[in-house]
Enzyme design. Sequence first.
Site, short mmCIF file in Angstrom:
data_model
loop_
_atom_site.label_atom_id
_atom_site.label_comp_id
_atom_site.label_asym_id
_atom_site.label_seq_id
_atom_site.Cartn_x
_atom_site.Cartn_y
_atom_site.Cartn_z
N ARG A 52 58.93 26.19 -14.52
CA ARG A 52 58.15 25.02 -14.97
C ARG A 52 58.01 25.06 -16.48
O ARG A 52 58.09 26.11 -17.10
CB ARG A 52 56.75 25.04 -14.33
CG ARG A 52 56.77 24.73 -12.85
CD ARG A 52 55.37 24.75 -12.28
NE ARG A 52 54.56 23.68 -12.84
CZ ARG A 52 53.39 23.86 -13.46
NH1 ARG A 52 52.88 25.05 -13.59
NH2 ARG A 52 52.73 22.83 -13.95
N LYS A 117 51.30 36.82 -9.56
CA LYS A 117 52.27 35.81 -9.10
C LYS A 117 53.39 36.46 -8.29
O LYS A 117 54.06 37.38 -8.76
CB LYS A 117 52.84 35.10 -10.33
CG LYS A 117 53.89 34.04 -10.00
CD LYS A 117 54.06 33.08 -11.17
CE LYS A 117 55.23 32.15 -10.99
NZ LYS A 117 55.21 31.03 -11.91
N ARG A 252 39.21 31.33 -17.59
CA ARG A 252 38.52 31.39 -18.89
C ARG A 252 37.52 32.52 -18.82
O ARG A 252 36.55 32.44 -18.06
CB ARG A 252 37.83 30.04 -19.15
CG ARG A 252 37.19 29.92 -20.51
CD ARG A 252 36.96 28.44 -20.80
NE ARG A 252 36.22 27.79 -19.72
CZ ARG A 252 34.91 27.61 -19.71
NH1 ARG A 252 34.18 28.02 -20.72
NH2 ARG A 252 34.31 27.00 -18.71
C1 BTN Z 1 57.88 28.52 -12.09
O1 BTN Z 1 57.04 29.28 -11.62
O2 BTN Z 1 57.93 28.31 -13.32
C2 BTN Z 1 58.85 27.83 -11.19
C3 BTN Z 1 60.01 28.71 -10.83
C4 BTN Z 1 61.00 28.06 -9.91
C5 BTN Z 1 62.23 28.94 -9.71
C6 BTN Z 1 63.14 28.43 -8.65
S1 BTN Z 1 64.36 29.62 -8.21
C7 BTN Z 1 65.24 28.43 -7.31
C8 BTN Z 1 65.19 27.14 -8.10
N1 BTN Z 1 66.25 27.08 -9.07
C9 BTN Z 1 65.81 27.11 -10.31
O3 BTN Z 1 66.53 27.08 -11.34
N2 BTN Z 1 64.48 27.17 -10.33
C10 BTN Z 1 63.93 27.17 -9.00
#
Ligand code: BTN
Length: 254
Positions: A52, A117, A252
């Site tokens: 993300r 996570k 926070r």
């Molecule tokens: C995040 O936490 O930032 C989201 C991560 C999402 C990763 C998955 S792995 C399979 C799919 N292909 C990608 O390039 N990204 C998602």
Amino acid sequence: MVAALEGRAGGFALEIVPECDSTSSRLLETLPPDDGRIHVLAADRQTAGRGRRGRMWQSWPGAGLTFSALWRFAPSSLVPAGLSLVVGLAVARTLEDLGVEGVQLKWPNDVLIHGKKIAGILVELNSGRGRAPAAVIGIGINLNLPTGATVDYATGVTDLASCLAAPPGPNRLLAQVLVQLQTLLDVYAVAGFGALRGAWLQRNAFADLPVRIVGEALELAGTCAGVDEDGALLLLTSAGMQRVLSGEVSLRLA
Ligand code: BTN
């Protein structure tokens, strides 16, 4: 793999490849036909996994399950509100069914174990181009991170091998997530996020805690008051209740 899909194999078109740049990029680019099935692409390794907010999703051999699923939603809904929260819930329920304890959800769609996570989710919408609108749901789950893996998340990271004495292999886990995902997407397609909101709130990592939301243009501080029927975060601020549609949440500290 097919057995683990519990008789639902017909609902999926499944491809597993040793390597690709990003399973989400592949599905967005190829856009498989609308044949009523959920098209799934899993890769043992991604060379350009995306997270993300422009981040990378790193992969090491055997360290994680990385896959994407193309799901077509009703053309009537312009934006499938709360979809990414539903996906997080599907991953959370899968982990709970495996016996993992301390599973929590961090808005909008991180899955945490006791605050760290374990899985990330990236939902991207395809513009349609005359076809039924589609969402590419990308999921990465940490299975067995190499010692010393540096992953830059404020929460820290964990993996399934640290949670279970006998974790399932990637294919079995994939099948189990797909079964949960299909179950919840069926509910969501008919009743929307509202029908699953209670289940999401039960796992809200930041319920009633002081949080900071960092968005593209703004930063907000307040108390996490849950999510609404559209999956927006509710934040009780000094100026009253605010709905937050996107951003990064962090605790926070007082
Ligand atoms: C995040 O936490 O930032 C989201 C991560 C999402 C990763 C998955 S792995 C399979 C799919 N292909 C990608 O390039 N990204 C998602």
